[in-house]
Design a protein around this motif. Structure first.
Motif, short mmCIF file in Angstrom:
data_model
loop_
_atom_site.label_atom_id
_atom_site.label_comp_id
_atom_site.label_asym_id
_atom_site.label_seq_id
_atom_site.Cartn_x
_atom_site.Cartn_y
_atom_site.Cartn_z
N VAL A 119 -5.55 12.17 -7.92
CA VAL A 119 -4.75 12.12 -6.70
C VAL A 119 -4.63 10.70 -6.14
O VAL A 119 -3.62 10.33 -5.57
CB VAL A 119 -5.38 13.06 -5.65
N LEU A 120 -5.68 9.92 -6.34
CA LEU A 120 -5.75 8.59 -5.72
C LEU A 120 -4.51 7.72 -5.97
O LEU A 120 -3.95 7.18 -5.01
CB LEU A 120 -7.03 7.88 -6.18
N PRO A 121 -4.06 7.59 -7.24
CA PRO A 121 -2.88 6.75 -7.44
C PRO A 121 -1.68 7.25 -6.65
O PRO A 121 -0.92 6.46 -6.07
CB PRO A 121 -2.61 6.84 -8.95
N LEU A 122 -1.52 8.58 -6.60
CA LEU A 122 -0.38 9.15 -5.86
C LEU A 122 -0.48 8.84 -4.38
O LEU A 122 0.50 8.48 -3.75
CB LEU A 122 -0.37 10.67 -6.03
N ILE A 123 -1.69 8.99 -3.81
CA ILE A 123 -1.84 8.76 -2.37
C ILE A 123 -1.57 7.29 -2.04
O ILE A 123 -0.88 6.98 -1.06
CB ILE A 123 -3.24 9.20 -1.89
N VAL A 124 -2.07 6.39 -2.88
CA VAL A 124 -1.84 4.96 -2.64
C VAL A 124 -0.34 4.66 -2.66
O VAL A 124 0.20 4.05 -1.73
CB VAL A 124 -2.58 4.10 -3.69
N VAL A 125 0.33 5.15 -3.71
CA VAL A 125 1.77 4.92 -3.83
C VAL A 125 2.49 5.54 -2.63
O VAL A 125 3.39 4.94 -2.04
CB VAL A 125 2.30 5.52 -5.15
N TYR A 126 2.06 6.74 -2.27
CA TYR A 126 2.72 7.43 -1.15
C TYR A 126 2.58 6.66 0.15
O TYR A 126 3.56 6.48 0.88
CB TYR A 126 2.15 8.84 -1.00
N LEU A 127 1.38 6.18 0.43
CA LEU A 127 1.19 5.46 1.68
C LEU A 127 1.99 4.16 1.70
O LEU A 127 2.50 3.76 2.73
CB LEU A 127 -0.30 5.20 1.91
N LEU A 128 2.12 3.53 0.53
CA LEU A 128 2.89 2.28 0.47
C LEU A 128 4.39 2.54 0.64
O LEU A 128 5.09 1.77 1.29
CB LEU A 128 2.65 1.57 -0.88
N LEU A 129 4.87 3.63 0.05
CA LEU A 129 6.32 3.86 0.01
C LEU A 129 6.78 4.99 0.93
O LEU A 129 7.94 5.40 0.87
CB LEU A 129 6.75 4.19 -1.42
N SER A 130 5.88 5.49 1.79
CA SER A 130 6.20 6.72 2.54
C SER A 130 7.52 6.61 3.30
O SER A 130 8.28 7.57 3.35
CB SER A 130 5.07 7.07 3.49
N LYS A 131 7.79 5.44 3.85
CA LYS A 131 9.00 5.26 4.62
C LYS A 131 10.24 5.59 3.78
O LYS A 131 11.12 6.31 4.20
CB LYS A 131 9.07 3.79 5.06
N TYR A 132 10.25 5.03 2.56
CA TYR A 132 11.39 5.24 1.68
C TYR A 132 11.44 6.67 1.17
O TYR A 132 12.51 7.24 0.97
CB TYR A 132 11.35 4.26 0.50
N ILE A 133 10.24 7.23 0.93
CA ILE A 133 10.19 8.59 0.39
C ILE A 133 10.75 9.58 1.41
O ILE A 133 11.59 10.41 1.08
CB ILE A 133 8.75 8.96 -0.02
N ILE A 134 10.30 9.46 2.66
CA ILE A 134 10.79 10.37 3.70
C ILE A 134 12.30 10.21 3.87
O ILE A 134 13.05 11.18 3.94
CB ILE A 134 10.07 10.09 5.04
N ALA A 135 12.75 8.94 3.89
CA ALA A 135 14.18 8.69 4.02
C ALA A 135 14.93 9.29 2.83
O ALA A 135 16.02 9.84 2.99
CB ALA A 135 14.45 7.20 4.11
N GLY A 136 14.33 9.20 1.66
CA GLY A 136 14.96 9.73 0.45
C GLY A 136 15.09 11.24 0.49
O GLY A 136 16.12 11.79 0.10
N VAL A 137 14.05 11.92 0.95
CA VAL A 137 14.11 13.38 1.07
C VAL A 137 15.25 13.77 2.00
O VAL A 137 16.06 14.64 1.69
CB VAL A 137 12.77 13.95 1.62
#
Lengths: 279, 340
Positions: free
Chosen positions: A254-272
């Motif tokens: 899970v760790l790699p995913l959480i790190v990536v998510y926290l770094l890119l969360s802004k773009y991910i939420i906007a993308g959804v």
């Protein structure tokens, strides 16, 4: 004339929001803390917010029994990267064909893409497995990467993004400069599409990283296991009493995913949010 | 000029060729192949040769009559419905709060990030994590219950819920296990649904809201009268994607309790997997079950589209009328303001 909300009501709103936030975070927090604790400690008190010092011992137990997180990480990385490149590049190319060129089957082709968007892989899997088995490619990563070339929902997204963004004049003037069609796509269109490509890349990558069904069926060689398959091994009898090691194994995936998510969360939420308006 | 355009048409075909080839090879051919296998005697590990059955529909008949398939289908539909309804209600509630124009909720960005997080984590990991969380006799949930029971107030409450005397062997009970799978699905997806609904609400023209406010409409009136009808197409999108995802649910039920206990969380996808890749490797039965599921999904989606679309047009006309009314009211208000 806007009425201000009742402060008691607002407190209630925040209580619910904070409760939901705790519900989202707690399981992962418990998992990470327990990854550092010994099985005995976990058996005495399964919930703790204070890390212990058994991480290395847990790691030794974990990797001592067929669990190879590095190998799984690498395999998942190869498949996810390959699938992402295929999906994003060819979907943009297909969208380009739909937006810029005037061809007879353009509209029927677009309708067709809309129609096949919803087919879940589950229903094609038996035939796909038999086909792959017949050509002796079961443990070949290409069989998990190449199908991404036909990703109807990404084509749809790219087309929606390209229509207002890419003006035919740009393409036309490049042609006058003597550029060939394929060159125009690679050197002019792709850079213009960068924001859309970035958003879609994140989603395709994560989807492929998390995929279990197809790899579980196609990959039978232990050396070829992806992370989700490795995780499924933690469910087996060999780890039955090794709680610390199981939590560590889960954490590592899970760790790699959480790190990536926290770094890119802004773009991910906007993308959804972006992906849905089009649906 | 026209000649020029015509000569470029071939690139349209050329550039969509990779997509078409990949689709034919990796999607269409496997679907047709699955259908064909459904009519044959193909079974046994590693076998690829087959013969058509004397009764071509035999596999379909066997699957449709199998009690396990019935259980799996019932479970799948039940678990999808029970997770979709609370998921959408919760998402709608949060959407109403987050898009409330009169009182802004602070920290929205952070809440969105946190609520969406479970959706991005590997489902396989989540399934096994929850399996460990509900462990017996000493999993985190039992530990939490033990701690809460030591407080008088909570003890009374928990006792009424039948949770008064931990440790509880959660994963032995069919009902509880099913409820946990439903909870995991809801927990993973409400954040996603919420973000989609919020983006839908933000897409509505602010003028409509302003007009309603001028008209003196209350918060709930605005939500049910304007917001909800306007996000209908997005609700349909959510409903259909969730339906198809829900009917092919695999990772969570497969790894959480392997479809158990006593097939309580067996879904049709797990059924298909088990038929084809365990026991006697009945590819033919699995293929027949896949095709049956494909038909069910297509028919269900078509029905949903049909129902929602028809009402949609009627509703849209109503909304337009209402908007006209509101606009008139607004104009009137503006005129009054000018007079004053």
């Amino acid at each position: 004339m806007r009425k201000k909300s009742n402060p008691v009501w607002m407190v209630l709103v925040y209580v619910v929001l904070i409760f939901l936030a705790i519900l989202s975070i707690m399981p992962f927090l418990i998992m990470m803390v327990n990854a550092t604790r010994s099985t005995t400690e976990i058996q005495q008190h399964a919930i703790s917010l204070i890390p212990s010092s058994y991480t290395m011992k847990n790691f030794a137990i974990l990797t001592g029994k067929s669990f190879n997180p590095m190998r799984g990480f690498l395999n998942s990385l190869i498949i996810s990267t390959g699938a992402t490149i295929c999906a994003v590049y060819f979907s943009t190319l297909t969208a380009y064909a739909l937006v810029i060129y005037d061809w007879k089957l353009r509209q029927p082709f677009f309708t067709f893409i809309m129609a096949i968007m919803m087919i879940p892989t589950q229903v094609t899997m038996i035939g796909f497995y038999q086909f792959v088995y017949k050509i002796h490619m079961t443990n070949n990563f290409l069989m998990l990467i190449l199908p991404a070339i036909a990703s109807p929902s990404i084509v749809f997204f790219m087309r929606q993004y390209m229509q207002p963004t890419l003006s035919p004049e740009i393409v036309q003037s490049a042609r006058i400069d003597g550029a060939r069609e394929f060159y125009i796509f690679n050197h002019i269109v792709l850079p213009i599409m960068k924001p859309a490509i970035a958003t879609q890349s994140i989603f395709v990558f994560v989807t492929n990283w998390n995929r279990l069904f197809e790899p579980l069926i196609l990959l039978t060689d232990q050396k070829r296991y992806t992370l989700p398959i490795m995780v499924s091994l933690l469910r087996g009898d060999i780890y039955k009493t090794e709680y610390g090691a199981v939590y560590l194994g889960l954490t590592l995936t899970v760790l790699p995913l959480i790190v990536v998510y926290l770094l890119l969360s802004k773009y991910i939420i906007a993308g959804v949010a972006l992906g849905s308006v089009k649906g | 000029m026209k000649k020029n355009k015509l000569s470029y048409a071939k690139y349209g075909y050329l550039f969509s060729l990779p997509f078409v080839i990949a689709f034919l090879l990796f999607s269409l051919y496997p679907i047709c192949y699955t259908l064909i296998i459904g009519f044959t005697d193909l079974k046994g590990m590693g076998k690829t040769s087959f013969h058509f059955l004397a009764d071509p529909l035999q596999n379909f008949k066997v699957v449709l009559a199998a009690p396990t398939f019935h259980t799996a289908l019932k479970n799948t539909v039940f678990m999808w419905v029970c997770n979709f309804i609370p998921q959408v209600l919760l998402a709608l509630l949060l959407t109403a709060w987050f898009t409330d124009r009169s009182s802004k909720v602070r920290g929205q960005g952070l809440f969105k990030v946190i609520f969406y997080m479970p959706n991005i984590i590997t489902a396989a990991t989540i399934a096994i994590l929850f399996n460990a969380m509900f462990g017996y006799p000493m999993g985190p949930v039992n530990d939490l219950l033990a701690k809460m029971n030591s407080v008088g107030f909570f003890h009374g409450l928990l006792e009424k819920m039948g949770l008064g005397a931990p440790p509880i062997y959660f994963l032995q009970s069919k009902t509880t296990t099913r409820a946990i799978v439903i909870f995991i699905q809801t927990w993973m997806w409400y954040g996603y649904t919420m973000i989609i609904l919020i983006s839908g609400v933000l897409g509505i023209s602010p003028e409509i809201f302003e007009a309603a406010e001028v008209d003196g409409a209350g918060k709930w009136q605005i939500f049910f009268g304007i917001t909800l009808p306007n996000i209908r197409p997005i609700l349909l999108f959510t409903l259909v994607t969730s339906l198809i995802g829900g009917l092919s649910m695999f990772d969570i039920p497969k790894l959480f309790m392997l479809g158990g206990p006593d097939n309580a969380t067996l879904t049709t996808s797990v059924y298909i997997y088990n038929q084809a890749f365990s026991g006697s490797y009945m590819y033919n039965r699995a293929a027949a079950a896949s095709i049956i599921m494909f038909i069910i999904m297509s028919v269900a989606s078509a029905i949903l589209f049909f129902i929602m679309r028809d009402k949609d047009e009627v509703k849209m006309q109503k909304i337009k009328k209402e908007q006209m009314k509101l606009r008139k009211a607004e104009e009137r208000a503006a005129r009054k303001g000018a007079k004053a």
